[in-house]
Design an enzyme around this catalytic site. Structure first.
Site, PDB file in Angstrom:
ATOM      1  N   LYS A 272      -4.190  -3.873  -1.340  1.00 44.23           N
ATOM      2  CA  LYS A 272      -5.092  -4.624  -2.139  1.00 44.23           C
ATOM      3  C   LYS A 272      -6.212  -5.386  -1.731  1.00 44.23           C
ATOM      4  O   LYS A 272      -7.136  -4.761  -1.629  1.00 44.23           O
ATOM      5  CB  LYS A 272      -4.175  -5.777  -2.692  1.00 44.23           C
TER       6      LYS A 272
ATOM      7  N   TYR B 258      10.310  -5.995  -3.625  1.00 46.57           N
ATOM      8  CA  TYR B 258       9.525  -4.472  -4.039  1.00 46.57           C
ATOM      9  C   TYR B 258       8.673  -3.880  -2.903  1.00 46.57           C
ATOM     10  O   TYR B 258       7.645  -4.774  -2.348  1.00 46.57           O
ATOM     11  CB  TYR B 258       8.958  -4.573  -5.363  1.00 46.57           C
TER      12      TYR B 258
ATOM     13  N   ASP C  35       6.088  -6.606   4.939  1.00 46.78           N
ATOM     14  CA  ASP C  35       5.244  -6.176   3.840  1.00 46.78           C
ATOM     15  C   ASP C  35       4.469  -7.033   3.188  1.00 46.78           C
ATOM     16  O   ASP C  35       4.936  -7.745   2.512  1.00 46.78           O
ATOM     17  CB  ASP C  35       6.344  -5.436   2.533  1.00 46.78           C
TER      18      ASP C  35
END
Length: 465
Positions: free
Chosen positions: A295, A158, A267
Site C-alpha cells: 500500500k 488477514y 504484517d
C-alpha cells in the site's frame, strides 16, 4: 487538517443518481465474478449497488454519475496524504516517460530500498507486487530458514489470499460469511479450518491458529508445538476484523516465541508508514524478525515488500536457497510513487500527531451521535485507523475476533446506507478499519459527523417501525 470553508456537493438522499454505477455493475457481472475484482467491493453484506469511481482527489471520491463522497477508505489505507497527491503524480509521470517496465534492475529500486531500510531499521528488503506476495514470500522464507513447516496465525488476522493463510482469516471472509447467512468459524484454538473453498484441508493443517490478544493461549501453543513452528505471523494492530488493538501482555507473549527459534513476522500491509514512520511495530516497540509491507510503500500503486534481519533475508534467491521472483517486482512507476510518498511523510514530522487528533475527534463525534440516537456502538481507534462496531460492548473493550464477531451487522448495514446516501463513503463491511488522511479538513469532519448523527437517528426510527 485545517478549517476549510469549501465543502463538496454530496448526495443528500437515496435519490442521488446511480444509473451509471448500476449499468456498469450489470456489465461487470457479465464478465467478472460478482461484478467486482475484490469481494468486499460488491456491497453484499450492506446491500445496494457499489459505486463505480471515476476519479479521486484529496479526500473526495467522484462516482460515474458525478456524485461526490467524503472518502474514509483511502484505497484501504495507502492514501495517507490524500488521493492524487501532486508529488506522487508528478513522480509517476516523470518515471512513465522512461518506460513502464524493464524486467531488469533500476536506480529507483535502490533508492527506495535505501529509504525503507533507513526508516524502518531492517537490514534487507525485497520488493514484490502486493501484500499477498509479501506475506506468502515471508512464510516461505521462514520455513526455509528454520527448516520447520508449521505456521501460527491469529483468528481474524488477514494476510492475503495465499492458500496457507486463508485459515480463520478476517475481513472479507467474515463479511462473506455474514452475507451468506452462515456462521463464523469457531474452531478450537490450534485447529485449522480453511476459510475458502479450494484450500485443501491438508494444506490448511500446516497453519495453526490462536486467539489474538490471548497471551495464555499463545504460550500454551508454543509450549506444546513451538519446536515445530517456523513463524508466527500477525497484524500488530488488526485492521481486518475491524480495528483490534493489542494489549501489553499479548505483545510480551509475541516476543517470547522467538526464544523457541520461531520467527516473528509482522504484517504491516495496513499499518506500515500509517501509524508512524516505523509503522505499528515502531509505535508499539515490537522487534519482529521479518516485516511485510504494501500500500503506502508504493504511494497507492500495486506494490509490496518484505524485509528483516540480514541473516534471514540472505536465504532469499539468488543469494540463498529460498526461491522468490517476479517480473514486475521493483516496477519503476511503483518505485517512483513510493519514493515520493515516503519523502512527503518524512518532510512533515507532525503529520501523525495531526492524524491522530483528527481521528480521535471523529471517534468522539461518532460516540456522541450514536448515544444521542440511542444506538449502541463501541469505537476502537488508534492513530488514523478507526472502527465503530455496532455493539453494546464498552468503548475500547472489543479486543478479539470473537468480540468483533458479536457485532450487529444488520444495524451496520442500515447505518452504512444512511452514510452513503449523505455523501460519506465508509468501508462497506462492519469488519474493516476506516482510514483518515491528511487531506481531510474540519469541514469534512463536521459533514461526516452530521451525516453520522442523522444516519444513527434514522436507524432508530426504522427500528421502531
Amino acid at each position: 487538517m485545517t478549517a476549510n470553508p469549501e465543502i463538496l456537493s454530496t448526495p443528500s438522499s437515496q435519490a442521488a443518481r446511480t444509473t451509471q454505477s448500476q449499468a456498469l455493475f450489470a456489465r461487470a457481472q457479465a464478465v467478472t465474478p460478482g461484478g467486482v475484482n475484490s469481494p468486499v467491493r460488491a456491497f453484499r453484506s450492506v446491500g445496494g449497488t457499489p459505486r463505480f469511481i471515476a476519479r479521486a482527489n484529496g479526500a473526495i471520491l467522484t462516482d460515474a454519475d458525478g456524485n461526490d463522497y467524503i472518502d474514509h477508505i483511502g484505497s484501504w489505507g495507502p492514501m495517507i496524504l490524500g488521493h492524487n497527491l501532486p508529488a506522487v503524480r508528478e513522480a509517476v509521470i516523470e518515471a512513465l516517460a522512461g518506460g513502464t517496465s524493464f524486467g531488469a534492475p533500476g536506480e529507483r529500486e535502490v533508492l527506495l530500498g535505501e529509504a525503507v531500510t533507513r526508516i524502518t531499521g531492517v537490514d534487507r528488503v525485497r520488493f514484490v507486487n502486493s501484500g499477498t506476495e509479501a506475506t506468502m514470500s515471508a512464510l516461505r522464507l521462514a520455513r526455509g530458514f528454520t527448516g520447520r513447516k508449521y505456521i501460527l496465525k491469529f483468528r481474524g488476522n488477514y494476510h492475503g489470499h495465499a492458500d496457507g493463510l486463508l485459515v480463520e482469516a478476517g475481513s472479507g471472509l467474515m463479511t462473506d460469511a455474514v452475507a451468506d447467512g452462515g456462521q463464523l468459524n469457531r474452531q478450537g484454538l490450534g485447529q485449522a479450518a480453511p476459510s475458502s473453498a479450494g484450500v485443501p484441508e491438508e494444506y490448511a493443517a500446516l497453519t495453526l491458529v490462536s486467539e489474538y490478544n490471548d497471551p495464555a493461549a499463545l504460550d500454551a501453543l508454543m509450549t506444546a508445538r513451538g519446536h515445530e513452528i517456523a513463524a508466527v505471523i500477525f497484524e500488530p494492530v488488526v485492521g481486518n476484523a475491524g480495528v483490534l488493538i493489542p494489549n501489553p501482555e499479548f505483545l510480551d507473549a509475541l516476543h517470547r516465541v522467538q526464544a523457541a527459534g520461531v520467527l516473528l513476522i509482522a504484517d504491516e500491509v495496513m499499518t506500515g508508514f500509517r501509524l508512524s514512520l516505523r509503522g505499528a511495530t515502531g509505535l508499539l516497540g515490537l522487534r519482529p524478525d521479518l516485516t511485510c509491507w504494501g500500500k503506502i510503500i508504493g504511494g497507492g500503486l500495486p506494490v509490496g515488500a518484505y524485509g528483516g534481519r540480514a541473516e534471514v533475508m540472505n536465504f532469499v534467491s539468488p543469494q540463498g536457497p529460498v526461491y522468490q521472483a517476479g517480473t514486475l517486482s521493483g516496477n519503476p512507476l511503483a518505485m517512483a510513487a513510493g519514493l515520493a510518498m515516503l519523502g512527503a511523510l518524512e518532510a512533515d514530522p507532525g503529520v501523525y500527531e495531526r492524524l491522530n487528533t483528527y481521528t480521535a475527534q471523529l471517534a468522539e463525534g461518532l460516540k456522541a451521535g450514536a448515544s444521542a440516537a440511542g444506538v449502541p456502538i463501541s469505537v476502537n481507534q488508534i492513530g488514523s485507523m478507526l472502527t465503530a462496531f455496532h455493539s453494546s460492548a464498552p468503548h475500547g473493550s472489543i479486543r478479539t475476533y470473537t468480540d468483533a464477531a458479536r457485532s450487529d451487522t444488520a444495524a451496520f448495514a442500515g447505518w452504512f446506507q444512511g452514510m452513503l446516501a449523505r455523501g460519506i463513503y465508509w468501508a462497506p463491511s462492519q469488519f474493516e478499519s476506516i482510514f483518515v488522511s491528511a487531506a481531510h479538513t474540519d469541514a469534512h469532519l463536521n459533514a461526516t459527523l452530521e451525516a453520522a448523527a442523522q444516519a444513527y437517528a434514522a436507524l432508530t426510527v426504522r427500528g421502531e417501525q
